[in-house]
Design a protein around this motif. Structure first.
Motif, PDB file in Angstrom:
ATOM      1  N   LYS A  91       0.840  -1.192   0.118  1.00 47.98           N
ATOM      2  CA  LYS A  91       0.075  -0.044  -0.052  1.00 47.98           C
ATOM      3  C   LYS A  91       0.922   1.192  -0.076  1.00 47.98           C
ATOM      4  N   ILE A  92       0.389   2.435  -0.547  1.00 50.40           N
ATOM      5  CA  ILE A  92       1.186   3.704  -0.596  1.00 50.40           C
ATOM      6  C   ILE A  92       0.831   4.327   0.645  1.00 50.40           C
ATOM      7  N   VAL A  93       1.585   4.750   1.516  1.00 51.16           N
ATOM      8  CA  VAL A  93       1.343   5.430   2.848  1.00 51.16           C
ATOM      9  C   VAL A  93       1.890   6.982   2.715  1.00 51.16           C
ATOM     10  N   PRO A  94       1.180   7.692   3.022  1.00 48.89           N
ATOM     11  CA  PRO A  94       1.603   9.332   2.832  1.00 48.89           C
ATOM     12  C   PRO A  94       2.875   9.652   3.711  1.00 48.89           C
ATOM     13  N   PHE A  95       4.044  10.086   3.646  1.00 50.67           N
ATOM     14  CA  PHE A  95       4.952  10.412   4.216  1.00 50.67           C
ATOM     15  C   PHE A  95       4.973  12.026   4.489  1.00 50.67           C
ATOM     16  N   ASN A  96       5.220  12.521   5.642  1.00 43.75           N
ATOM     17  CA  ASN A  96       4.891  13.871   5.922  1.00 43.75           C
ATOM     18  C   ASN A  96       6.330  14.244   6.434  1.00 43.75           C
ATOM     19  N   GLY A  97       7.395  13.480   6.248  1.00 45.72           N
ATOM     20  CA  GLY A  97       8.738  13.852   6.901  1.00 45.72           C
ATOM     21  C   GLY A  97       8.839  13.264   8.246  1.00 45.72           C
ATOM     22  N   GLY A  98      10.053  13.738   8.672  1.00 45.99           N
ATOM     23  CA  GLY A  98      10.198  13.263  10.220  1.00 45.99           C
ATOM     24  C   GLY A  98      11.054  11.862  10.362  1.00 45.99           C
TER      25      GLY A  98
END
Length: 99
Positions: A91-98
């Motif tokens: 699955k594609i998981v959003p990555f917002n940094g960190g």
């Protein structure tokens, strides 16, 4: 036409586990199932000379500007024999940094 994400998720669902003791190319016949699907995608995209050879290598060309450099792309389609390639549910998981 499917999006890049949709094609990626479909392509990674193929069981392409390799066999390190095999003497064939590819090392397992199921790897050619992904190869055949990739050729079909390439043909659907207009890559008229897309094909897979007896060893599972896939080829295709896209005409470009003869005044610019030619590029080649290469990748392998198998997965390591250390883990199962079956029943992958990527699955594609959003990555917002960190971290």
């Amino acid at each position: 036409m499917k999006s890049v994400s949709e094609r990626f998720l479909k392509d990674v669902s193929f069981d392409t586990k390799s066999d390190e003791f095999s003497e064939t190319c590819p090392s397992t016949p199921k790897q050619k199932l992904l190869g055949a699907a990739l050729v079909e995608e390439m043909l659907a995209m207009g890559i008229a000379d897309a094909h897979m050879d007896a060893d599972g290598y896939i080829y295709g060309s896209i005409p470009g500007n003869p005044n610019l450099p030619t590029i080649g792309l290469i990748a392998h389609m198998d997965t390591a024999p250390d883990c199962s390639g079956a029943n992958v549910k990527a699955k594609i998981v959003p990555f917002n940094g960190g971290d």
